[in-house]
Write an enzyme that holds these catalytic residues in place. Structure first.
Site, PDB file in Angstrom:
ATOM      1  N   PRO A   1     123.169   1.047 -11.611  1.00  0.00           N
ATOM      2  CA  PRO A   1     122.447   2.041 -12.017  1.00  0.00           C
ATOM      3  C   PRO A   1     121.602   1.898 -13.214  1.00  0.00           C
ATOM      4  O   PRO A   1     122.222   1.068 -14.222  1.00  0.00           O
ATOM      5  CB  PRO A   1     123.549   3.217 -12.343  1.00  0.00           C
ATOM      6  CG  PRO A   1     124.675   2.745 -11.887  1.00  0.00           C
ATOM      7  CD  PRO A   1     124.679   1.333 -11.637  1.00  0.00           C
ATOM      8  N   GLU A   2     120.271   2.268 -13.352  1.00  0.00           N
ATOM      9  CA  GLU A   2     119.566   1.881 -14.485  1.00  0.00           C
ATOM     10  C   GLU A   2     119.250   2.997 -15.214  1.00  0.00           C
ATOM     11  O   GLU A   2     119.981   4.151 -14.879  1.00  0.00           O
ATOM     12  CB  GLU A   2     118.121   1.353 -13.980  1.00  0.00           C
ATOM     13  CG  GLU A   2     118.359  -0.020 -13.067  1.00  0.00           C
ATOM     14  CD  GLU A   2     117.287  -1.080 -13.675  1.00  0.00           C
ATOM     15  OE1 GLU A   2     116.749  -1.059 -14.811  1.00  0.00           O
ATOM     16  OE2 GLU A   2     116.959  -1.856 -12.686  1.00  0.00           O
TER      17      GLU A   2
END
Ligand SMILES: [Zn+2]
Length: 284
Positions: free
Chosen positions: A2-3
């Site tokens: 996840p960014e």
């Protein structure tokens, strides 16, 4: 992994679903997921009999303020979460069958549950008691650079961080001590929007280029957060290797495909071990 935009989407979902409901207990299925306190009993005891008043995000760290239900002690404590590679938070009914990668369960009133599922087990949680400074316990927070959405992140800040660096701009953008939470996709997209080649050395950037780069960073992240949705039903889940941006990217993951602006084939190079995508015509 996840960014930043996905973590921000999760934060918004948590704020819609989990606030002001009493935490009644929990269960830690994998002890090393809880980094602090040392004992998982203390962790469960610490979060119990509290309400979450709000979820904050610092870089890719999620931090919940916990307000004690009893008025005898009024100082908030904190619950920290980092999803790392594969962590997911699910908001569901406690009777839902346990996924085999379930690591931590946090029980709420009305049989609801915030469940932390993490296949690769790099994800972490902390409970920070009121007497302690959060940065002393969650030490990664102290090292974080400016968040792209914070008032600290200005053109002057970016210019100052880049001025003495002899690294390519792409490599600098991925450095978490310069900007917190900017991943590979967003760095490629922001460089395209600002017309800068990824391999350009930071020292060679002029003020005008930095003035274009700064809003481009905010623009790509904002667009991706908007793509993540703003309403959440009864199920909250973060996943996605390429974030929400993949389908509409200007250059990311589009090697050999025509540039959306000038039709020149997009090129792919490697910089500091990461792939970089750019248009040789639009980016100088
Ligand atoms: Zn082009």
């Amino acid at each position: 992994m996840p960014e930043l935009p996905e973590v921000e989407t999760v934060r918004r979902g948590l704020n819609q679903l989990t606030l002001n409901q009493q935490i009644t207990g929990g269960d830690v299925l994998l002890h090393r997921t809880v980094v602090y306190p040392d004992s998982v009993e203390k962790f469960i005891e610490g979060i119990s009999k509290t309400n979450i008043t709000t979820w904050h995000r610092y870089g890719k760290y999620l931090l919940a303020s916990l307000s004690p239900v009893s008025s005898l002690c009024s100082s908030p404590s904190y619950l920290g979460v980092h999803l790392r590679m594969t962590g997911q938070l699910l908001w569901l009914h406690r009777s839902e069958p346990l996924h085999k990668h379930t690591r931590v369960r946090i029980f709420f009133e009305n049989s609801l549950e915030l469940r932390f599922v993490d296949q690769r087990t790099f994800g972490t949680m902390w409970w920070v008691e009121p007497e302690l400074e959060v940065e002393k316990v969650i030490t990664g927070l102290a090292k974080l650079a400016a968040d792209p959405f914070s008032p600290e992140f200005t053109v002057a800040y970016l210019a100052d961080k880049l001025k003495n660096s002899r690294r390519p701009i792409k490599t600098a953008l991925l450095d978490q001590s310069i900007i917190a939470g900017l991943g590979n996709i967003y760095a490629d997209e922001a460089l395209f929007l600002s017309g800068i080649r990824p391999e350009t050395l930071c020292t060679n950037l002029n003020r005008g280029q930095i003035e274009k780069l700064h809003p481009a960073i905010i623009q790509v992240l904002t667009k991706s957060i908007e793509a993540g949705g703003t309403t959440f039903s009864n199920f909250l889940n973060v996943s996605g290797v390429n974030g929400n941006y993949g389908g509409e990217a200007w250059v990311y993951n589009r090697a050999a495909q025509p540039c959306r602006v000038c039709a020149t084939p997009i090129q792919r190079t490697r910089l500091a071990g990461r792939s970089s995508h750019f248009c040789a015509e639009c980016q100088k």
